[in-house]
Scaffold this active site. Structure first.
Site, PDB file in Angstrom:
ATOM      1  CB  CYS A 136      47.016  64.760  13.490  1.00  0.00           C
ATOM      2  SG  CYS A 136      45.531  64.875  14.509  1.00  0.00           S
ATOM      3  CB  CYS A 139      44.173  67.047  12.493  1.00  0.00           C
ATOM      4  SG  CYS A 139      44.920  66.813  14.093  1.00  0.00           S
ATOM      5  CG  ASP A 140      45.394  66.851   8.738  1.00  0.00           C
ATOM      6  OD1 ASP A 140      44.750  67.898   8.897  1.00  0.00           O
ATOM      7  OD2 ASP A 140      46.588  66.745   9.050  1.00  0.00           O
TER       8      ASP A 140
END
Ligand code: NDP
Length: 312
Positions: A136, A139-140
């Site tokens: 992701c 997300c990261d």
């Protein structure tokens, strides 16, 4: 085997399921939740979550899910271990089997079974999941600012993730296993027009290098068998997701990948009293906050169904 009737059964325990539980419990629907194979869902596989509103300093994914759970339990949600293995949603009441542990009948069912990212299946990939391997970018990606990263995949998701990362990172290398992209033309054009994205076709990952953290990616050209190493600190998989909806096939309307269809603007499936929330019905956004939002909607939809049908 437990045999029990409940007003509201929630299947799955990510942000969608827990949010549904908070709302359903506060509406005195006495929800029972079966938490599934991975209690807490995909967020239990991530490290820091910095984009969920209300946590200005960020929070670890597993810790956030424990807080969601505690909040659901505070209002009386009965959360149990167990995986739904068979569903009979066209019966009245609806009937769900939980392995060989329980047979639950329910007036309303909220499906929040999520989706699972696909992985390559390499041992080195598994080992580095908390050290630079991610599925992701939203997300990261932030953790790899000004660094070099590799993205695997050639679909729309891979293009989207590569372009997202290109804004944050120094260089993005995309590894595409065939000679061509699978993504839509416009996404491909945007990807190849992005200056700091390099695409390597006919290229497969051999190994994620590094011990505690990712240091590079060993690859192989599957036409020439030539091997090489790309220096990178982040390795992003974008090779598709699989919604966890197999047990509802033939009963609930879904697309060709298995994402559940809902009436737009609601969480209603084709079966009255059955609602879908979170990633099992969302191939576009796939965020914790959007899952929580549809979780809330599903509990409100279920509450109205109970009221409309005189079930108290
Ligand atoms: P897709 O299934 O479309 O693409 C998956 C990609 O991963 C393919 O290119 C496939 O390669 C590759 N792949 C699969 N397994 C491996 C492997 N083991 N090693 C290397 N590569 C692998 O998934 P997406 O998540 O990209 O998209 C899912 C759906 O969501 C699609 O319908 C897409 O259009 C849609 N979507 C739309 C977006 C948008 O419009 N903005 C954004 C994101 C998704 P190969 O081509 O060789 O099979």
């Amino acid at each position: 085997m437990i045999k029990e009737h409940v007003k509201c059964l929630i299947i799955g325990s990510g942000p969608a399921g827990y949010t549904a539980a908070i709302y359903a419990a506060r509406a005195e629907m006495k929800p029972v939740m079966y938490a599934g194979l991975q209690p807490g869902g995909q967020l239990t596989e991530t490290t820091e979550v910095e984009n969920f509103p209300g946590y200005p300093e960020g929070i670890q994914g597993p810790e956030m899910m424990m807080e969601f759970r505690a909040q659901a339990e505070r209002f009386g949600t009965d959360i149990r271990d167990g995986l739904a293995t068979e569903a009979f949603l066209n019966e009245t009441p609806k009937r769900i089997l939980i392995e060989d542990k329980a047979e639950i009948t329910a007036d309303t069912v909220i499906i929040s079974t999520g989706a699972s990212a696909k992985w390559l299946g390499l041992e080195s990939e598994e080992r580095q999941k908390s050290g630079g391997v991610s599925a992701c970018a939203v997300c990261d990606g932030f953790f790899y600012r000004n660094q070099d990263v590799v993205v695997v995949g050639a679909g729309d998701s891979a293009c989207e993730e590569a372009m997202y990362l290109a804004k944050l990172c120094k260089n993005v290398t995309m590894l595409v296993r065939k000679e061509e992209f699978r993504a839509s033309k416009i996404m491909v054009q945007r990807t190849i027009d992005t200056e700091n994205i390099t695409v390597m076709f006919n290229t497969e990952t051999v190994e994620v290098l590094g011990d505690q953290v990712v240091e590079g990616i060993k690859y192989k050209n599957n036409k020439t068998n030539e091997e090489g190493v790309i220096s990178a600190t982040g390795f992003f998989l974008a090779i598709g997701h699989k919604p966890n909806t197999d047990i509802f096939k033939g009963q609930l309307d879904m697309d060709n990948i298995g994402y559940l269809n809902v009436t737009p603007g609601t969480t209603k499936t084709n079966i009255p009293g059955v609602y879908a929330a979170g990633d099992c019905a969302d191939k576009n956004y796939r965020q914790a906050v959007t899952a929580a939002g549809t979780g809330c909607m599903s509990a409100l939809d279920a509450e109205r169904f109970l009221a409309d049908n005189g079930i108290h």
